[in-house]
Design an enzyme around this catalytic site. Structure first.
Site, mmCIF file in Angstrom:
data_model
loop_
_atom_site.group_PDB
_atom_site.id
_atom_site.type_symbol
_atom_site.label_atom_id
_atom_site.label_comp_id
_atom_site.label_asym_id
_atom_site.label_seq_id
_atom_site.Cartn_x
_atom_site.Cartn_y
_atom_site.Cartn_z
ATOM 1 N N ARG A 8 0.843 -1.195 0.000
ATOM 2 C CA ARG A 8 0.000 0.000 0.000
ATOM 3 C C ARG A 8 0.874 1.239 0.000
ATOM 4 O O ARG A 8 1.878 1.310 0.693
ATOM 5 C CB ARG A 8 -0.903 0.046 1.243
ATOM 6 C CG ARG A 8 -1.859 1.254 1.217
ATOM 7 C CD ARG A 8 -2.657 1.368 2.506
ATOM 8 N NE ARG A 8 -1.825 1.540 3.680
ATOM 9 C CZ ARG A 8 -1.247 2.677 4.037
ATOM 10 N NH1 ARG A 8 -1.393 3.774 3.316
ATOM 11 N NH2 ARG A 8 -0.506 2.737 5.117
ATOM 12 N N THR A 9 0.454 2.222 -0.820
ATOM 13 C CA THR A 9 1.033 3.559 -0.760
ATOM 14 C C THR A 9 -0.100 4.531 -0.457
ATOM 15 O O THR A 9 -1.243 4.301 -0.851
ATOM 16 C CB THR A 9 1.707 3.960 -2.093
ATOM 17 O OG1 THR A 9 0.746 3.899 -3.143
ATOM 18 C CG2 THR A 9 2.889 3.062 -2.402
ATOM 19 N N SER A 10 0.229 5.595 0.264
ATOM 20 C CA SER A 10 -0.797 6.549 0.685
ATOM 21 C C SER A 10 -1.196 7.528 -0.400
ATOM 22 O O SER A 10 -2.321 8.004 -0.428
ATOM 23 C CB SER A 10 -0.306 7.335 1.905
ATOM 24 O OG SER A 10 -0.063 6.462 2.968
ATOM 25 N N THR A 11 -0.269 7.862 -1.255
ATOM 26 C CA THR A 11 -0.564 8.815 -2.333
ATOM 27 C C THR A 11 -0.083 8.249 -3.662
ATOM 28 O O THR A 11 0.763 7.356 -3.707
ATOM 29 C CB THR A 11 0.153 10.172 -2.107
ATOM 30 O OG1 THR A 11 1.565 9.972 -2.190
ATOM 31 C CG2 THR A 11 -0.215 10.777 -0.752
ATOM 32 N N GLN A 14 3.727 8.368 -4.304
ATOM 33 C CA GLN A 14 4.636 7.435 -3.656
ATOM 34 C C GLN A 14 4.884 6.230 -4.549
ATOM 35 O O GLN A 14 4.055 5.853 -5.363
ATOM 36 C CB GLN A 14 4.068 6.968 -2.315
ATOM 37 C CG GLN A 14 4.044 8.066 -1.272
ATOM 38 C CD GLN A 14 3.430 7.586 0.031
ATOM 39 O OE1 GLN A 14 2.599 6.697 0.059
ATOM 40 N NE2 GLN A 14 3.855 8.209 1.113
#
Length: 186
Positions: A8-11, A14
């Site tokens: 998972r990446t937040s944005t 990323q």
């Protein structure tokens, strides 16, 4: 036993390459689920939800780091609980914790204790801050749209008996719900 990985990446800016590279070194990963550009605080993450739905007893979920499955200790513990309720285990590569063994379970218990301490401390600080503000005459929440002048107008219009409450709300530029809230305090 089937091994699945989660990334998972937040944005969108990323890059998940570091996570994917670490996971690629783990033997036997059947599928990598990835939520990219999705905050860990969101209740619904499509690929995370799909992974959880697919888990069966004996499966293993591999993550690069615990913070990929939740933003706070409580979020991580809730995620681990959901995995263990399915009869599966979690393996974090960075923290080197595997919940399939007694040491991994012990570490989770310690994390749970700290998470509860964190939550209790936040609640205590919030209450103390609200109490201190009240002692100084401050009240939390949004400022009222009904000031003293508008309240006097409302009282005058009510006393005249010539207007409905809907008319009074319209004339004073407030919602009927606000008018009823004000009237309940009189």
């Amino acid at each position: 036993m089937t091994k699945f990985a989660y990334v998972r990446t937040s944005t969108r800016d990323q890059n998940a390459d570091l996570q994917r590279d670490a996971i690629a070194k783990v033997d036997g990963i059947k599928r990598v689920y990835a939520d990219e550009g999705i905050s860990g605080t969101l209740a619904s993450r499509p690929q995370w939800d799909a992974l959880l739905d697919r888990l069966e007893p004996g499966d293993e979920v591999v993550v690069w780091k615990f913070d990929r499955i939740g933003r706070s200790t409580m979020n991580v513990l809730e995620a681990v609980q959901r995995i263990t309720e399915k009869g599966a285990t979690l393996h974090s590569l960075t923290e080197k914790i595997d919940t399939s063994g007694p040491m991994g379970q012990a570490m989770l218990t310690i994390m749970a204790a700290f998470a509860q301490l964190e939550r209790d401390t936040i609640v205590e600080r919030t209450r103390a801050g609200l109490d201190a503000a009240r002692a100084k005459g401050r009240v939390g929440g949004r400022p009222s749209v009904v000031d003293a002048k508008k309240l006097a107008t409302i009282k005058k219009l009510l006393a005249s008996g010539d207007h409905s409450r809907a008319d009074i709300a319209r004339m004073t530029h407030i919602s009927q719900a606000t008018l009823y809230r004000v009237l309940s305090t009189l």
